[in-house]
Design a protein around this motif. Structure first.
Motif, PDB file in Angstrom:
ATOM      1  N   LEU A  34     -63.760  59.454  51.190  1.00 16.63           N
ATOM      2  CA  LEU A  34     -62.917  60.623  50.879  1.00 16.63           C
ATOM      3  C   LEU A  34     -63.583  62.006  51.263  1.00 16.63           C
ATOM      4  CD1 LEU A  34     -61.885  59.187  47.498  1.00 16.63           C
ATOM      5  CD2 LEU A  34     -60.262  59.920  49.294  1.00 16.63           C
ATOM      6  N   HIS A  35     -64.869  61.950  51.003  1.00 18.38           N
ATOM      7  CA  HIS A  35     -65.616  63.351  51.066  1.00 18.38           C
ATOM      8  C   HIS A  35     -65.593  63.651  52.789  1.00 18.38           C
ATOM      9  CE1 HIS A  35     -68.615  66.454  50.769  1.00 18.38           C
ATOM     10  NE2 HIS A  35     -69.520  65.821  51.563  1.00 18.38           N
ATOM     11  N   GLU A  36     -65.785  62.528  53.548  1.00 22.44           N
ATOM     12  CA  GLU A  36     -65.784  62.776  55.048  1.00 22.44           C
ATOM     13  C   GLU A  36     -64.183  63.344  55.365  1.00 22.44           C
ATOM     14  OE1 GLU A  36     -66.378  60.131  59.082  1.00 22.44           O
ATOM     15  OE2 GLU A  36     -66.795  59.310  57.096  1.00 22.44           O
ATOM     16  N   ARG A  37     -63.247  62.842  54.831  1.00 26.37           N
ATOM     17  CA  ARG A  37     -62.061  63.245  55.402  1.00 26.37           C
ATOM     18  C   ARG A  37     -61.343  64.474  54.545  1.00 26.37           C
ATOM     19  NH1 ARG A  37     -58.541  59.494  57.811  1.00 26.37           N
ATOM     20  NH2 ARG A  37     -57.143  61.335  57.920  1.00 26.37           N
ATOM     21  N   ALA A  38     -61.972  64.706  53.342  1.00 26.31           N
ATOM     22  CA  ALA A  38     -61.875  65.981  52.595  1.00 26.31           C
ATOM     23  C   ALA A  38     -62.915  66.402  51.838  1.00 26.31           C
ATOM     24  CB  ALA A  38     -60.882  65.720  51.360  1.00 26.31           C
ATOM     25  N   PRO A  39     -63.508  67.340  52.694  1.00 18.20           N
ATOM     26  CA  PRO A  39     -65.169  67.766  52.373  1.00 18.20           C
ATOM     27  C   PRO A  39     -65.234  68.736  50.862  1.00 18.20           C
ATOM     28  CG  PRO A  39     -64.870  68.330  54.555  1.00 18.20           C
ATOM     29  CD  PRO A  39     -63.362  67.816  54.100  1.00 18.20           C
ATOM     30  N   GLN A  40     -64.107  68.790  50.507  1.00 17.14           N
ATOM     31  CA  GLN A  40     -63.864  69.668  49.137  1.00 17.14           C
ATOM     32  C   GLN A  40     -64.107  68.478  48.068  1.00 17.14           C
ATOM     33  OE1 GLN A  40     -61.568  69.250  51.075  1.00 17.14           O
ATOM     34  NE2 GLN A  40     -59.492  69.002  49.956  1.00 17.14           N
ATOM     35  N   LEU A  41     -63.875  67.294  48.167  1.00 22.42           N
ATOM     36  CA  LEU A  41     -64.006  66.499  47.067  1.00 22.42           C
ATOM     37  C   LEU A  41     -65.540  65.646  47.123  1.00 22.42           C
ATOM     38  CD1 LEU A  41     -60.777  64.136  47.769  1.00 22.42           C
ATOM     39  CD2 LEU A  41     -60.961  65.977  46.163  1.00 22.42           C
ATOM     40  N   PRO A  42     -66.293  66.041  46.315  1.00 22.83           N
ATOM     41  CA  PRO A  42     -67.728  65.660  46.269  1.00 22.83           C
ATOM     42  C   PRO A  42     -67.874  64.168  46.252  1.00 22.83           C
ATOM     43  CG  PRO A  42     -66.892  66.192  43.964  1.00 22.83           C
ATOM     44  CD  PRO A  42     -65.731  66.767  45.023  1.00 22.83           C
ATOM     45  N   GLU A  43     -69.050  63.775  46.830  1.00 18.56           N
ATOM     46  CA  GLU A  43     -69.145  62.398  47.200  1.00 18.56           C
ATOM     47  C   GLU A  43     -70.119  61.598  46.105  1.00 18.56           C
ATOM     48  OE1 GLU A  43     -71.621  61.384  50.466  1.00 18.56           O
ATOM     49  OE2 GLU A  43     -72.481  63.417  50.552  1.00 18.56           O
TER      50      GLU A  43
ATOM     51  N   ALA B  17     -62.238  62.559  37.699  1.00 17.41           N
ATOM     52  CA  ALA B  17     -61.268  61.866  38.469  1.00 17.41           C
ATOM     53  C   ALA B  17     -61.569  61.064  39.602  1.00 17.41           C
ATOM     54  CB  ALA B  17     -60.170  62.818  38.937  1.00 17.41           C
ATOM     55  N   LEU B  18     -62.535  61.455  40.131  1.00 18.04           N
ATOM     56  CA  LEU B  18     -63.065  60.603  41.364  1.00 18.04           C
ATOM     57  C   LEU B  18     -63.979  59.426  40.989  1.00 18.04           C
ATOM     58  CD1 LEU B  18     -63.952  63.481  43.957  1.00 18.04           C
ATOM     59  CD2 LEU B  18     -62.486  61.585  44.430  1.00 18.04           C
TER      60      LEU B  18
END
Length: 246
Positions: free
Chosen positions: A154-163, A178-179
């Protein structure tokens, strides 16, 4: 004779001495990069080892780096492989090459530990689920991304989402929670669904066993699970004993 066990996964290298009674000594997790694994092994291991038993599901370059480091101090190296049958354990796969050796060794260890039906869940880069009955018959399994891999993808495709970060909450009120809740929840749901399917297949609920680097986070939500950090190493010990007497 000095013997050591090595479990080379996609994210960690776990090592432990094989004791004379066939049990696994204290396990250590080592750095996983090709350029520092040799130095880490040099600090951990004695100057000479009679035999090293290696189970690897890592990429070929990393496996070669570990083998090169072991060759410098080991008289003999044995690479574990999946077999159609070993002792009472029989795999479900028609082609044993398609069943990861880590999953095979986990089956051996689980059967040796409890001698009863078990649902074995490995939580590493992938989430693997395997069912074995009381007689040692592997009834098949499932593979999915682990929560860690879901977060990374998810972080790779949407960097604003923390990994990383966040806590498991049924209905989260911020992104990190939520993640964590969504990715951990997906894994928990698959495990619970697999337990239900296993119960229908066997007529009773099997023992749930968790292992792997991500097992602890899920274990908190699975109160009936048994967490075994060294499960693959224990299976490798079983394989090593069988190999030594073959």
């Amino acid at each position: 004779m000095t013997a050591w066990l090595f479990d080379l996964g996609n994210t960690r290298l776990k090592c432990a001495p094989l004791r004379a009674d066939g049990s696994v000594g204290d396990a250590v997790a080592l750095p996983h990069r090709e350029d520092d694994v040799a130095a880490a092994l040099a600090q951990l291991l004695p100057g000479r080892i009679d035999v090293a038993y290696l189970a690897s599901v890592a990429n070929p370059a990393l496996r070669v780096a570990v083998l090169d480091a072991l060759t410098a101090r080991c008289q003999r190296i044995s690479l574990a492989r999946t077999q159609v049958r070993l002792g009472a354990v029989r795999i479900a796969y028609a082609d044993p090459r398609k069943l990861g050796v880590d999953r095979f060794l986990a089956l051996l260890a689980a059967h040796a530990r409890i001698g009863d039906a078990a649902l074995i869940c490995g939580v590493g880069t992938a989430l693997t689920i395997d069912l074995i009955d009381a007689d040692g018959r592997h009834l098949g399994g499932r593979i999915a991304p682990s929560p860690t891999l879901m977060r990374e993808a998810l972080h790779e495709r949407a960097p604003q989402l923390p990994e990383s970060g966040g806590d498991y909450i049924d209905f989260a009120s911020d992104t990190e929670d939520a993640l964590a809740s969504g990715c951990d929840g997906a894994a928990l749901a698959l495990i619970e669904r697999s337990l239900d399917a296993a119960r229908q297949r066997l007529g009773r609920t099997p023992q749930l066993i968790l292992h792997g680097g991500g097992a602890e986070a899920l274990a908190a939500h699975l109160p009936n699970a048994t967490q075994v950090a060294t499960l693959v190493l224990e299976g490798l010990a079983q394989w090593a004993i069988a190999e030594s007497v073959a």
